[in-house]
Motif scaffolding. Structure first.
Motif, short mmCIF file in Angstrom:
data_model
loop_
_atom_site.label_atom_id
_atom_site.label_comp_id
_atom_site.label_asym_id
_atom_site.label_seq_id
_atom_site.Cartn_x
_atom_site.Cartn_y
_atom_site.Cartn_z
N LYS A 6 0.56 8.78 7.81
CA LYS A 6 0.86 7.58 8.50
C LYS A 6 -0.15 7.54 9.82
N ARG A 9 -3.67 7.16 8.91
CA ARG A 9 -3.90 5.85 8.29
C ARG A 9 -4.17 4.88 9.34
N PHE A 10 -3.42 4.86 10.50
CA PHE A 10 -3.41 4.08 11.55
C PHE A 10 -4.78 4.21 12.34
N ASN A 13 -7.57 2.64 10.67
CA ASN A 13 -7.27 1.22 10.37
C ASN A 13 -7.26 0.93 8.93
N THR A 15 -4.56 0.03 5.75
CA THR A 15 -3.05 -0.31 5.33
C THR A 15 -2.75 0.46 4.25
N GLN A 16 -1.43 0.31 3.76
CA GLN A 16 -0.86 1.31 2.80
C GLN A 16 -1.50 0.67 1.47
N GLU A 18 -4.58 -0.50 0.79
CA GLU A 18 -5.95 -0.05 0.94
C GLU A 18 -5.89 1.52 0.76
N ARG A 27 1.55 1.23 -4.20
CA ARG A 27 1.87 1.27 -2.55
C ARG A 27 3.17 2.03 -2.42
#
Lengths: 63, 157
Positions: A6, A9-10, A13, A15-16, A18, A27
């Motif tokens: 998480k 991922r942030f 940048n 998304t789940q 992507e 997902r």
């Protein structure tokens, strides 16, 4: 097992959806991985680590 | 005649559009779910009324099964619309876990049916018992096979 998916991922940048698309999973799998409710196969762990340009042990941390 | 032909072509066009969007495999399984629902409605329409308790039980169970089926089809459709795979290692593992649990729980269900349902013929009881034994044998043989051969890459089909 804890994961840094998480957080990474942030940072990247992403998304789940992507991330799921990049490693070829659904997902929901990313959701469960982030919650630490699923231990991935070695291949999936490797693929995810590759996305973040890190080693497996830097993404997945054993308690 | 021309109208019927047009209608068939129209349906074909709709199916092709859906096929391009969600894939052939999903379309077939979705059709299967719809067929199940149609058969259930047909059964409801043609069955002798009023229903007894068993009738309601069968209808209720079938309805729940179809609802769960629709839920999974919607999930598959959502993933495919996002360009994601509809089946991966996690979903396969869930399916395997669910099947093994269902298999072991079904033993107790069959035992319950044999013990508590009074009006089963003795012959039927023997057949059910035999079925149970064969189920257990199949399970043990599979266990033996996989413990000797091992499980290959789970991404392989």
């Amino acid at each position: 097992m804890k994961t840094r998916i998480k957080e990474l991922r942030f940072k990247e940048n992403l998304t789940q959806v992507e991330l799921a698309e990049k490693v070829g999973v659904r997902r929901e799998t990313i959701v469960f991985l982030e919650k630490g409710k699923y231990n991935p196969s070695l291949k999936l762990a490797y693929d995810i680590s590759k996305v973040f340009h890190l080693k497996i042990e830097e993404v997945f941390i054993l308690d | 005649m021309l109208e019927i032909l047009n209608f068939v072509l129209e349906i074909n066009n709709i199916i092709n559009a859906i096929k391009m969007k969600i894939g052939y495999k999903t379309l077939i399984s979705f059709m299967g779910t719809i067929l199940g629902f149609v058969l259930l409605v047909l059964w409801l329409y043609m069955a002798k009324k009023p229903f007894n308790a068993t009738g309601y039980l069968i209808f209720g169970l079938s309805f729940i099964m179809i609802l769960i089926g629709v839920y999974f089809k919607i999930q598959t459709y959502k993933n495919q619309r996002l360009g994601l795979t509809s089946e991966d290692e996690f979903s396969k593992r869930i399916k395997e876990r669910a099947s093994s649990k269902a298999f072991s729980i079904s033993f107790y269900i069959w035992l319950g049916i044999i013990l508590f349902v009074k009006d089963i013929e003795p012959k039927a009881k023997i057949i059910m018992g035999l079925g149970l034994l064969v189920m257990a044998l199949v399970f043990l043989l599979n266990w033996l096979y996989y413990s000797k051969v091992g499980i290959s890459d789970e991404n392989e089909d």
